[in-house]
Scaffold this motif. Structure first.
Motif, short mmCIF file in Angstrom:
data_model
loop_
_atom_site.label_atom_id
_atom_site.label_comp_id
_atom_site.label_asym_id
_atom_site.label_seq_id
_atom_site.Cartn_x
_atom_site.Cartn_y
_atom_site.Cartn_z
N ILE A 47 -13.24 2.47 -2.13
CA ILE A 47 -12.27 2.23 -1.04
C ILE A 47 -10.84 2.54 -1.46
O ILE A 47 -9.96 2.64 -0.63
N SER A 48 -10.63 2.72 -2.77
CA SER A 48 -9.27 3.08 -3.23
C SER A 48 -9.15 4.57 -3.55
O SER A 48 -8.12 5.01 -4.07
N MET A 49 -10.18 5.34 -3.26
CA MET A 49 -10.15 6.76 -3.63
C MET A 49 -9.01 7.53 -2.96
O MET A 49 -8.51 8.51 -3.51
N ARG A 301 2.84 4.51 -2.21
CA ARG A 301 2.53 5.46 -1.13
C ARG A 301 1.16 5.15 -0.52
O ARG A 301 0.94 5.36 0.66
N PHE A 302 0.24 4.65 -1.32
CA PHE A 302 -1.10 4.35 -0.80
C PHE A 302 -1.10 3.09 0.06
O PHE A 302 -1.63 3.09 1.17
N PHE A 303 -0.49 2.02 -0.45
CA PHE A 303 -0.53 0.75 0.29
C PHE A 303 0.56 0.63 1.35
O PHE A 303 0.40 -0.09 2.32
N GLY A 304 1.67 1.32 1.13
CA GLY A 304 2.79 1.20 2.08
C GLY A 304 3.56 -0.08 1.81
O GLY A 304 4.61 -0.07 1.20
N ASP A 305 2.98 -1.18 2.23
CA ASP A 305 3.64 -2.47 1.99
C ASP A 305 2.57 -3.55 1.85
O ASP A 305 1.37 -3.24 1.82
N ILE A 306 3.01 -4.78 1.79
CA ILE A 306 2.06 -5.88 1.56
C ILE A 306 1.00 -5.96 2.67
O ILE A 306 -0.16 -6.31 2.40
#
Ligand SMILES: Cc1ncc(COP(=O)(O)O)c(C=O)c1O
Length: 429
Positions: A47-49, A301-306
């Motif tokens: 799921i983190s790919m 960049r992947f998560f954006g924010d919390i």
């Protein structure tokens, strides 16, 4: 089924025969199951790919403040990563330093620095006759390995359902200036999945240690690792609480994204008071020119924010929840009412803790191994690998597939039954 202790010798012997046949059948299956370490499964890693696609050679690797992430510079972490991790750790961004890939490494460094250089001007621990740490038990084996490595004497403090026995903690730190720290996993603890109550956190913040260089090692490894949306544990934030209590420098808080993104390729951080951070920076600026900013940027960049991170954790929870539930269901179905063990039912984290009858854990783990199931070594959850009751076993449900996990738990429960019967019979003899 009635409790084993209420059964007659003959009943137990008869049951033992049946269970032995089942065990032989398991041995015939040539199983290779592993419930030993709290590693995410491949499905979770998948799921983190997307993280592998957020940066490419066409991308601009410049931070908001103009820092070029490809080059040297920025010792304490890029601004946007500090904001992300600060939100995850529930502190202000200027109270954290971002490190490399592992929070355990940060904890090791923290103990190591205290040994060689002391804490905020105090005598380096290596120059003292004795240095001691309090270790809530059962606890995380790798914490204990760090303090053992540095020759620090470890004192067991029993865990209760609300956290460590605080009467004992208060009494010990107030009486002995050689006690310099305590290992804590305050939320969804390893291995019991216990979260510290408000009262426990408040009492931590109000400790009166005789040693001015005493620090609480607050390893909040499972801070956003909930299993359920509607039932989540929440902690009082320890840095703010320590400040409120007049002890702003008494705590180091640690966390990482190891079990959010990729273990071994995440980002780790420490949060502490300004005084502590200044002290830490003196070492850090000698130790490195800077940690991996490209990886920090990739995470941002992947998560954006919390919110992106919280959404991501829901996907982990969807995979983890059925596994935790399968473990608990099997334990209840197979062992419920037999009075041969107790287990925890955590609402998050990575582990379930099982306590067998005293003196049985090592034999249970060995019996599992003989039939192809690797469990965490019995005793590993205690300093020096010594569980005084030989009863605690850590169950790590994340790594196996659900069908494998179900088989593994059936085998585990079977081994618990057999070893418990042998134990009860030996006591009858
Ligand atoms: C309580 C606790 N702290 C730290 C770690 C390791 O964290 P990291 O990968 O950031 O070194 C683990 C891993 O199992 C853990 O259970």
């Amino acid at each position: 089924m009635k409790p084993y202790v209420e059964m007659t010798k003959e009943e137990l012997q008869e049951l033992r025969k049946e269970l032995s046949a089942q065990y032989k059948e398991f041995q015939g299956r040539d199983l290779k199951l592993d419930m030993s370490r709290g590693k995410p499964s491949a499905e979770q890693l998948d799921i983190s790919m997307g993280m592998m696609d957020v940066l490419s050679s066409n991308d601009d690797l410049t931070c908001d403040d103009g820092t070029d992430c490809r080059n040297y510079g920025v010792l304490d972490g890029i601004k946007e990563a500090k904001e992300l991790l600060a939100d995850m750790m529930e502190v202000a961004p200027d109270h954290i330093i971002i490190y490399g890939n592992s929070s355990l490494n940060v904890m090791y460094d923290t103990v190591s620095r205290s040994m060689t250089h002391g804490v905020m001007g105090s005598t380096p621990w290596c120059k003292l006759d004795k240095v001691k740490f309090l270790c809530p038990v059962p606890g995380y084996d790798r914490h204990f390995s760090i303090t053992e490595y540095f020759g620090i004497e470890m004192i067991n403090v029993p865990m209760t359902p609300t956290g460590p026995d605080m009467d004992l903690v208060e009494q010990l730190v107030a009486a002995d200036d050689s006690i310099k720290g305590i290992w804590c996993v305050p939320k969804y603890s390893n291995p019991q999945g216990i979260s510290y109550s408000d009262e426990t956190v408040r009492r931590f913040a109000r400790l009166k240690p005789v040693a001015s260089d005493f620090r609480i090692y607050w390893d909040n490894a499972y801070t956003i690792h909930h299993l359920y949306d509607n039932e989540q544990d929440h902690l009082i934030e320890i840095l703010a609480e320590c400040k409120r209590a007049g002890n702003p420098d008494m705590v180091y808080k640690f966390a990482s994204t190891s079990k959010v993104s990729f273990p071994g390729s995440g980002i780790a951080a420490i949060a502490a008071s300004e005084n502590n951070l200044t002290d830490i920076m003196k070492q850090l600026k000698i130790q490195t020119i800077g940690h991996d900013k490209v990886n920090q940027l990739r995470h941002v960049r992947f998560f954006g924010d919390i919110h992106g991170m919280v959404e991501h954790m829901r996907k982990h929870a969807d995979i983890m929840r059925p596994k935790f539930e399968a473990v608990i269901e099997t334990l209840e179905k197979e062992l419920g009412g037999l009075e041969v063990g107790e287990w925890t039912c955590p609402k998050g984290g990575y582990f379930i803790s099982f306590d067998s009858l005293d003196g049985c854990a090592k034999t249970i783990v060995a019996k599992c191994k003989k039939a192809g199931l690797v469990m965490t070594g019995a005793g590993a959850t205690y300093p020096y690998g010594k569980d005084p009751h030989d009863s605690n076993i850590r169950i790590a449900p994340s790594y196996p597939t659900l069908p494998d996990l179900k088989q593994a738990m059936e085998l585990f429960a079977l081994c618990v039954k057999i070893v418990s019967i042998d134990h009860i019979l030996s006591e009858m003899a």
